[in-house]
Motif scaffolding. Structure first.
Motif, PDB file in Angstrom:
ATOM      1  N   ALA A 232       0.918  -1.212  -0.057  1.00 50.00           N
ATOM      2  CA  ALA A 232      -0.017   0.017   0.108  1.00 50.00           C
ATOM      3  C   ALA A 232       0.875   1.107   0.069  1.00 50.00           C
ATOM      4  O   ALA A 232       0.667   2.098  -0.762  1.00 50.00           O
ATOM      5  N   TRP A 233       2.145   1.062   0.706  1.00 48.91           N
ATOM      6  CA  TRP A 233       2.766   2.386   0.767  1.00 48.91           C
ATOM      7  C   TRP A 233       3.327   2.761  -0.513  1.00 48.91           C
ATOM      8  O   TRP A 233       3.667   3.754  -0.893  1.00 48.91           O
ATOM      9  N   ARG A 234       3.778   1.637  -1.256  1.00 52.30           N
ATOM     10  CA  ARG A 234       4.302   1.859  -2.618  1.00 52.30           C
ATOM     11  C   ARG A 234       3.528   2.258  -3.625  1.00 52.30           C
ATOM     12  O   ARG A 234       3.946   2.854  -4.542  1.00 52.30           O
ATOM     13  N   LEU A 235       2.383   2.093  -3.218  1.00 53.39           N
ATOM     14  CA  LEU A 235       1.156   2.844  -4.470  1.00 53.39           C
ATOM     15  C   LEU A 235       1.105   4.395  -4.272  1.00 53.39           C
ATOM     16  O   LEU A 235       0.930   5.097  -5.087  1.00 53.39           O
TER      17      LEU A 235
ATOM     18  N   LEU B 295      -3.516   7.787   4.113  1.00 51.23           N
ATOM     19  CA  LEU B 295      -4.085   6.500   5.074  1.00 51.23           C
ATOM     20  C   LEU B 295      -3.404   5.392   4.150  1.00 51.23           C
ATOM     21  O   LEU B 295      -3.800   5.348   2.986  1.00 51.23           O
ATOM     22  N   PHE B 296      -2.810   4.451   4.424  1.00 48.25           N
ATOM     23  CA  PHE B 296      -2.377   3.217   3.627  1.00 48.25           C
ATOM     24  C   PHE B 296      -2.178   2.221   4.568  1.00 48.25           C
ATOM     25  O   PHE B 296      -1.943   2.096   5.958  1.00 48.25           O
ATOM     26  N   GLY B 297      -2.651   1.013   4.035  1.00 47.85           N
ATOM     27  CA  GLY B 297      -2.619  -0.407   5.157  1.00 47.85           C
ATOM     28  C   GLY B 297      -3.444  -1.295   4.246  1.00 47.85           C
ATOM     29  O   GLY B 297      -3.807  -1.231   3.086  1.00 47.85           O
ATOM     30  N   THR B 298      -3.503  -2.586   5.122  1.00 52.48           N
ATOM     31  CA  THR B 298      -4.254  -3.455   4.642  1.00 52.48           C
ATOM     32  C   THR B 298      -5.591  -3.214   4.780  1.00 52.48           C
ATOM     33  O   THR B 298      -6.041  -2.283   5.464  1.00 52.48           O
ATOM     34  N   PRO B 299      -6.754  -3.836   4.254  1.00 51.25           N
ATOM     35  CA  PRO B 299      -8.182  -3.404   4.621  1.00 51.25           C
ATOM     36  C   PRO B 299      -8.681  -3.391   5.953  1.00 51.25           C
ATOM     37  O   PRO B 299      -9.178  -2.445   6.284  1.00 51.25           O
ATOM     38  N   ALA B 300      -8.151  -4.188   6.926  1.00 51.35           N
ATOM     39  CA  ALA B 300      -8.335  -4.309   8.197  1.00 51.35           C
ATOM     40  C   ALA B 300      -7.937  -2.973   8.910  1.00 51.35           C
ATOM     41  O   ALA B 300      -8.318  -2.174   9.649  1.00 51.35           O
ATOM     42  N   GLU B 301      -6.709  -2.669   8.585  1.00 50.37           N
ATOM     43  CA  GLU B 301      -6.014  -1.334   9.083  1.00 50.37           C
ATOM     44  C   GLU B 301      -6.708  -0.126   8.503  1.00 50.37           C
ATOM     45  O   GLU B 301      -6.808   0.853   9.398  1.00 50.37           O
ATOM     46  N   ILE B 302      -7.021  -0.055   7.351  1.00 48.98           N
ATOM     47  CA  ILE B 302      -7.807   0.962   6.733  1.00 48.98           C
ATOM     48  C   ILE B 302      -9.058   1.204   7.270  1.00 48.98           C
ATOM     49  O   ILE B 302      -9.493   2.266   7.622  1.00 48.98           O
ATOM     50  N   ALA B 303      -9.619   0.033   7.636  1.00 48.29           N
ATOM     51  CA  ALA B 303     -10.979   0.266   8.136  1.00 48.29           C
ATOM     52  C   ALA B 303     -11.069   0.901   9.522  1.00 48.29           C
ATOM     53  O   ALA B 303     -11.889   1.733   9.922  1.00 48.29           O
ATOM     54  N   GLU B 304      -9.982   0.517  10.509  1.00 53.87           N
ATOM     55  CA  GLU B 304      -9.876   1.152  11.529  1.00 53.87           C
ATOM     56  C   GLU B 304      -9.429   2.422  11.618  1.00 53.87           C
ATOM     57  O   GLU B 304      -9.801   3.331  12.275  1.00 53.87           O
TER      58      GLU B 304
END
Length: 320
Positions: free
Chosen positions: A221-224, A271-280
């Motif tokens: 996600a960070w690389r995006l 904001l960047f991360g996995t789906p669970a991290e982004i939901a939080e």
């Protein structure tokens, strides 16, 4: 969802515009509520220069999603012409058009001269806004056909004084943390305290804008975010906003100390991360701001990864 029609290295502006229309189709299928396009002039890395024209193409290619501008830069236009354009859009696609309005002027001196404006024109925004809204209500001397009598939701894109203008005119506010989160939170508090109800909005309505990238891992996600961050750093050191380059190429570049500092600075605040991290993270953002909506924009070189990010984001935000 906001798409700026970013160009990619090796691809033409025409391809970027066609990509925007395709993103809109995908956004509608994924359940996004709005799809907005932007206005930039004379920027080599951005093909989105005519937002109402592009909004018409997007609306014609979709059937349910709301379509709008994020935004039309009112100092660059006569309010009557803007009213007529949105009147045409709303007439052709009733109940689906949003009118997002900003007060920025051209990116550089030559662009401002080509548009026939200067930096001071941004100070005329509030008067232009009142005139524009008057064409929809019939309050002006000249009829704003076909806009007159139509109800097109209007949003003010805020930087600096924009939040106060939105409050005084009783309009929804779109705001990002360009100067940091604390200034944004203060502006939102002031907007809610000073809001005057209007025929277009009975209560304050806040849309928080930010960049979000989602992938299977936080590193992916960070690389995006890397291609856009480098384009920003490049523009601030060379005065040219370039097309997006692949993340691997950017990370392999030999950067000066200033370029590295600007590059790292441009990677902050997203904001960047996995789906669970982004939901939080989204839950926490809405709790801090009291936002009614979140307006998301993401730019990266890898088109497939970008579409996947929006798909994962839709899954992460499901039910929110």
């Amino acid at each position: 969802m906001l798409d700026r029609s970013r160009t990619r290295e090796g691809h033409s502006p025409a391809e970027a515009l066609r990509d925007t229309v395709e993103f809109a189709r995908r956004a509608e299928a994924l359940g996004y509520h709005r799809f907005w396009v932007s206005e930039h002039h004379g920027v080599p890395g951005v093909a989105g220069s005519a937002p109402t024209v592009l909004a018409a193409a997007v609306a014609a290619a979709t059937s349910r999603i709301r379509v709008g501008t994020g935004g039309v830069m009112l100092p660059n236009h006569r309010p009557l012409v803007v009213a007529e354009q949105f009147g045409v859009l709303e007439s052709l696609f009733p109940g689906r058009i949003d009118m997002g309005l900003g007060r920025s002027v051209g990116f550089t001196g030559p662009v401002r001269r080509a548009l026939g404006h200067d930096k001071d024109d941004a100070d005329r925004f509030e008067g232009q806004l009142a005139e524009l809204l008057g064409y929809f209500t019939g309050a002006n001397e000249v009829p704003g056909l076909p806009a007159e009598g139509l109800r097109v939701p209007a949003f003010v894109l805020a930087t600096g004084a924009g939040a106060g203008i939105a409050a005084r005119h009783g309009l929804p506010l779109v705001i990002g943390a360009v100067r940091g989160e604390e200034p944004m939170l203060r502006a939102v508090r002031d907007y809610r305290a000073e809001f005057r109800p209007s025929p277009l909005a009975a209560e304050p309505y806040v849309v928080v804008s930010l960049s979000v990238a989602v992938a299977a891992t936080a590193e992916e996600a960070w690389r995006l975010l890397v291609p856009e961050a480098w384009a920003m750093a490049h523009s601030r050191t060379r005065g040219v906003f370039p097309p997006l380059r692949p993340a691997a190429e950017v990370l392999a570049l030999p950067m000066t100390a200033r370029e590295r500092s600007l590059f790292e600075q441009s990677l902050r605040g997203h904001l960047f991360g996995t789906p669970a991290e982004i939901a939080e993270s989204l839950d926490a953002l809405v709790a801090r701001t009291g936002a009614d909506e979140v307006l998301v924009t993401t730019s990266t070189h890898d088109r497939a990864a970008l579409l996947d990010s929006y798909r994962l984001l839709a899954d992460a935000a499901g039910g929110r």
